[in-house]
Design a protein around this motif. Structure first.
Motif, PDB file in Angstrom:
ATOM      1  N   GLU A  31      34.385   8.017  76.839  1.00  0.00           N
ATOM      2  CA  GLU A  31      33.886   9.351  76.540  1.00  0.00           C
ATOM      3  C   GLU A  31      33.885   9.631  75.033  1.00  0.00           C
ATOM      4  OE1 GLU A  31      32.417  11.131  78.603  1.00  0.00           O
ATOM      5  OE2 GLU A  31      32.926   9.919  80.349  1.00  0.00           O
ATOM      6  N   GLU A  32      34.922   9.141  74.313  1.00  0.00           N
ATOM      7  CA  GLU A  32      34.984   9.405  72.883  1.00  0.00           C
ATOM      8  C   GLU A  32      33.909   8.647  72.112  1.00  0.00           C
ATOM      9  OE1 GLU A  32      38.314   6.420  73.921  1.00  0.00           O
ATOM     10  OE2 GLU A  32      37.449   8.273  74.737  1.00  0.00           O
ATOM     11  N   GLU A  33      33.300   7.626  72.753  1.00  0.00           N
ATOM     12  CA  GLU A  33      32.259   6.855  72.076  1.00  0.00           C
ATOM     13  C   GLU A  33      30.868   7.447  72.275  1.00  0.00           C
ATOM     14  OE1 GLU A  33      34.099   2.355  72.320  1.00  0.00           O
ATOM     15  OE2 GLU A  33      32.876   3.100  73.981  1.00  0.00           O
ATOM     16  N   VAL A  34      30.745   8.342  73.258  1.00  0.00           N
ATOM     17  CA  VAL A  34      29.419   8.839  73.611  1.00  0.00           C
ATOM     18  C   VAL A  34      28.759   9.569  72.457  1.00  0.00           C
ATOM     19  CG1 VAL A  34      28.197  10.480  75.087  1.00  0.00           C
ATOM     20  CG2 VAL A  34      29.899   8.949  76.072  1.00  0.00           C
ATOM     21  N   GLU A  35      29.511  10.397  71.712  1.00  0.00           N
ATOM     22  CA  GLU A  35      28.927  11.207  70.656  1.00  0.00           C
ATOM     23  C   GLU A  35      28.301  10.358  69.564  1.00  0.00           C
ATOM     24  OE1 GLU A  35      31.615  14.066  69.173  1.00  0.00           O
ATOM     25  OE2 GLU A  35      31.873  15.101  71.098  1.00  0.00           O
ATOM     26  N   ASN A  36      28.807   9.143  69.354  1.00  0.00           N
ATOM     27  CA  ASN A  36      28.269   8.268  68.318  1.00  0.00           C
ATOM     28  C   ASN A  36      27.234   7.288  68.845  1.00  0.00           C
ATOM     29  OD1 ASN A  36      30.055   9.406  66.394  1.00  0.00           O
ATOM     30  ND2 ASN A  36      31.704   8.072  67.127  1.00  0.00           N
ATOM     31  N   ASP A  37      26.848   7.441  70.067  1.00  0.00           N
ATOM     32  CA  ASP A  37      25.929   6.509  70.689  1.00  0.00           C
ATOM     33  C   ASP A  37      24.494   7.023  70.581  1.00  0.00           C
ATOM     34  OD1 ASP A  37      24.506   5.514  73.482  1.00  0.00           O
ATOM     35  OD2 ASP A  37      25.878   4.036  72.643  1.00  0.00           O
ATOM     36  N   PRO A  38      23.515   6.122  70.404  1.00  0.00           N
ATOM     37  CA  PRO A  38      22.112   6.569  70.347  1.00  0.00           C
ATOM     38  C   PRO A  38      21.648   7.245  71.635  1.00  0.00           C
ATOM     39  CG  PRO A  38      22.258   4.168  70.488  1.00  0.00           C
ATOM     40  CD  PRO A  38      23.629   4.663  70.202  1.00  0.00           C
ATOM     41  N   MET A  39      22.400   7.067  72.708  1.00  0.00           N
ATOM     42  CA  MET A  39      22.039   7.687  73.980  1.00  0.00           C
ATOM     43  C   MET A  39      22.711   9.040  74.174  1.00  0.00           C
ATOM     44  SD  MET A  39      19.946   5.639  75.496  1.00  0.00           S
ATOM     45  CE  MET A  39      19.983   6.347  77.125  1.00  0.00           C
ATOM     46  N   HIS A  40      23.332   9.569  73.133  1.00  0.00           N
ATOM     47  CA  HIS A  40      24.110  10.805  73.267  1.00  0.00           C
ATOM     48  C   HIS A  40      23.281  11.949  73.848  1.00  0.00           C
ATOM     49  CE1 HIS A  40      26.880  14.024  72.570  1.00  0.00           C
ATOM     50  NE2 HIS A  40      26.081  14.592  71.692  1.00  0.00           N
ATOM     51  N   GLU A  46      26.248  20.003  79.987  1.00  0.00           N
ATOM     52  CA  GLU A  46      27.111  21.179  79.973  1.00  0.00           C
ATOM     53  C   GLU A  46      28.117  21.150  81.112  1.00  0.00           C
ATOM     54  OE1 GLU A  46      25.340  24.908  81.542  1.00  0.00           O
ATOM     55  OE2 GLU A  46      23.441  23.771  81.520  1.00  0.00           O
ATOM     56  N   TYR A  47      27.933  20.242  82.073  1.00  0.00           N
ATOM     57  CA  TYR A  47      28.804  20.190  83.241  1.00  0.00           C
ATOM     58  C   TYR A  47      29.945  19.180  83.084  1.00  0.00           C
ATOM     59  CZ  TYR A  47      25.345  23.052  85.648  1.00  0.00           C
ATOM     60  OH  TYR A  47      24.504  24.069  86.013  1.00  0.00           O
ATOM     61  N   PHE A  48      30.080  18.605  81.908  1.00  0.00           N
ATOM     62  CA  PHE A  48      31.211  17.704  81.683  1.00  0.00           C
ATOM     63  C   PHE A  48      32.292  18.434  80.905  1.00  0.00           C
ATOM     64  CE2 PHE A  48      33.693  14.660  79.246  1.00  0.00           C
ATOM     65  CZ  PHE A  48      34.113  13.801  80.264  1.00  0.00           C
ATOM     66  N   ASP A  49      33.514  18.408  81.439  1.00  0.00           N
ATOM     67  CA  ASP A  49      34.656  19.047  80.803  1.00  0.00           C
ATOM     68  C   ASP A  49      35.776  18.017  80.685  1.00  0.00           C
ATOM     69  OD1 ASP A  49      37.433  20.618  81.196  1.00  0.00           O
ATOM     70  OD2 ASP A  49      35.988  21.956  80.220  1.00  0.00           O
ATOM     71  N   GLU A  50      36.280  17.831  79.485  1.00  0.00           N
ATOM     72  CA  GLU A  50      37.295  16.802  79.258  1.00  0.00           C
ATOM     73  C   GLU A  50      38.578  17.061  80.035  1.00  0.00           C
ATOM     74  OE1 GLU A  50      37.972  16.338  75.115  1.00  0.00           O
ATOM     75  OE2 GLU A  50      35.962  15.539  74.697  1.00  0.00           O
ATOM     76  N   ARG A  51      38.964  18.332  80.149  1.00  0.00           N
ATOM     77  CA  ARG A  51      40.182  18.648  80.900  1.00  0.00           C
ATOM     78  C   ARG A  51      40.006  18.334  82.383  1.00  0.00           C
ATOM     79  NH1 ARG A  51      40.680  24.709  78.854  1.00  0.00           N
ATOM     80  NH2 ARG A  51      38.456  24.444  79.293  1.00  0.00           N
ATOM     81  N   THR A  52      38.826  18.627  82.895  1.00  0.00           N
ATOM     82  CA  THR A  52      38.556  18.283  84.291  1.00  0.00           C
ATOM     83  C   THR A  52      38.594  16.782  84.487  1.00  0.00           C
ATOM     84  OG1 THR A  52      37.166  20.256  84.529  1.00  0.00           O
ATOM     85  CG2 THR A  52      36.905  18.524  86.181  1.00  0.00           C
ATOM     86  N   MET A  53      38.023  16.034  83.544  1.00  0.00           N
ATOM     87  CA  MET A  53      38.017  14.573  83.629  1.00  0.00           C
ATOM     88  C   MET A  53      39.448  14.024  83.631  1.00  0.00           C
ATOM     89  SD  MET A  53      36.045  11.878  83.793  1.00  0.00           S
ATOM     90  CE  MET A  53      35.797  10.182  83.256  1.00  0.00           C
ATOM     91  N   ALA A  54      40.294  14.564  82.779  1.00  0.00           N
ATOM     92  CA  ALA A  54      41.686  14.112  82.728  1.00  0.00           C
ATOM     93  C   ALA A  54      42.399  14.418  84.042  1.00  0.00           C
ATOM     94  CB  ALA A  54      42.408  14.777  81.561  1.00  0.00           C
ATOM     95  N   SER A  55      42.135  15.596  84.599  1.00  0.00           N
ATOM     96  CA  SER A  55      42.742  15.963  85.887  1.00  0.00           C
ATOM     97  C   SER A  55      42.272  15.044  86.997  1.00  0.00           C
ATOM     98  CB  SER A  55      42.415  17.420  86.218  1.00  0.00           C
ATOM     99  OG  SER A  55      42.940  18.305  85.264  1.00  0.00           O
ATOM    100  N   VAL A  56      41.003  14.682  86.955  1.00  0.00           N
ATOM    101  CA  VAL A  56      40.444  13.800  87.981  1.00  0.00           C
ATOM    102  C   VAL A  56      41.108  12.426  87.926  1.00  0.00           C
ATOM    103  CG1 VAL A  56      38.364  12.495  88.604  1.00  0.00           C
ATOM    104  CG2 VAL A  56      38.232  14.965  88.227  1.00  0.00           C
TER     105      VAL A  56
END
Length: 327
Positions: A31-40, A46-56
């Motif tokens: 997930e931390e690599e996505v922002e630097n990816d050409p596919m960003h 808007e439906y991705f939440d990092e806290r939700t991902m960590a809980s999952v």
């Protein structure tokens, strides 16, 4: 002479014999690599939440449940589950009496509902293709149907699919939903970047070969609208499994003037029951022949329980029922 385009690592991996992509999910970007990816621009939602991902991820590791998510390891499905939770949360799909299509024992189900408090929830076990949902009309507030509709086969299959099972299921869902009740459907996108890449590699573009039918966004829109009484609230595609570098595919699509929208690998559809919505006939190329009506003997066999119940209450003599069932 044009310089050959170096294929992405994702393509290289498939060329050297890794046919089961779910067994090798780690090429996906973190997930931390996505922002630097050409596919960003494609991966962001808007439906991705990092806290939700960590809980999952925490819930997946602590859950004791059947996987029900394919063969890619426990965390392979984590992003899809996290995004599903946000769709449920933001569209109010956890309130009132809720029905999840399928077993509540699967890992994905247990993880999803662990993020909500005191949900009035039941699962289902009936045959979606032909059996009515075991609820009265206008009774259910919300229905959750994640990665199921692509498994629903036809009731009668002769020369080609009629999607009779899918249409039956959606009509049943509409019947049991209250006015204003909602339903979330998630299903693979048959026109995703991943599917296009698989086809270009000479491989099956099906997410899973054992799916009965996978649908494009355009097809799912037509199917829902053809039912009538259902309003599309949201219809998006999300990248939930394959965070790969598809830039070679997107560049080709742009150069050839094809659309790059709706290319995520999974569809997220929120529909709402609204009886004022009229049905719009679909233009899907399906056989027009109606499935054959059941024989008289078949109709009586399907109604045998009702007949015997009447016999027990002495509405009809047993001898009469036996003669009718023998036809």
């Amino acid at each position: 002479m044009k310089q050959a385009i170096e294929p992405s690592f994702a393509i290289k991996r498939r060329r050297i014999g890794f046919t089961n992509f779910r067994a090798y999910p780690h090429k996906r970007l973190l997930e931390e690599e996505v922002e630097n990816d050409p596919m960003h621009e494609f991966f962001s939602t808007e439906y991705f939440d990092e806290r939700t991902m960590a809980s999952v991820i925490d819930a997946i590791h602590s859950a004791h449940a059947d996987k029900g998510i394919g063969g890619g390891g426990d965390v392979f499905d984590a992003r899809r589950i996290a995004i599903t939770i946000e769709y449920i949360r933001r569209h109010g799909l956890s309130t009132g009496f809720c029905v999840e299509i399928g077993s509540l024992k699967y890992l994905s189900s247990k993880v999803i509902w662990s993020c909500f408090d005191a949900v009035n929830l039941v699962g289902t076990r009936h045959d979606l293709r032909r059996s009515p949902m075991p609820f009265p009309d206008n009774f259910v507030d919300n229905i959750i149907c994640t990665e199921v509709i692509e498994h629903i086969s036809d009731i009668c299959y002769e020369q080609a699919t009629t999607l009779s099972g899918v249409f039956f299921f959606l009509n049943e869902a509409k019947r049991v939903l209250k006015q204003g009740g909602r339903m979330l459907i998630t299903t693979p996108n048959a026109a995703s970047l991943w599917a296009l890449q698989a086809a270009l590699l000479g491989q099956s573009p099906m997410m899973y070969e054992w799916h009965f039918r996978e649908f494009t966004v355009h097809e799912m829109k037509q199917i829902v609208e053809s039912i009538g009484g259902l309003r599309l609230v949201v219809h998006n595609t999300e990248f939930v499994w394959h965070l790969w570098n598809f830039s070679h595919i997107t560049e080709f699509l742009k150069q050839a003037s094809f659309s790059t929208s709706d290319r995520g690998d999974d569809q997220f559809i929120v529909i709402e029951k609204d009886d004022s919505i009229e049905a719009i006939p679909h233009s899907l190329n399906l056989p027009r022949k109606e499935p054959p009506a059941p024989s008289i003997k078949r109709r009586w066999s399907l109604s045998s329980q009702m007949l015997m119940a009447k016999a027990r209450h002495r509405l009809w003599p047993k001898s009469t029922i036996q003669r009718m069932k023998s036809y």
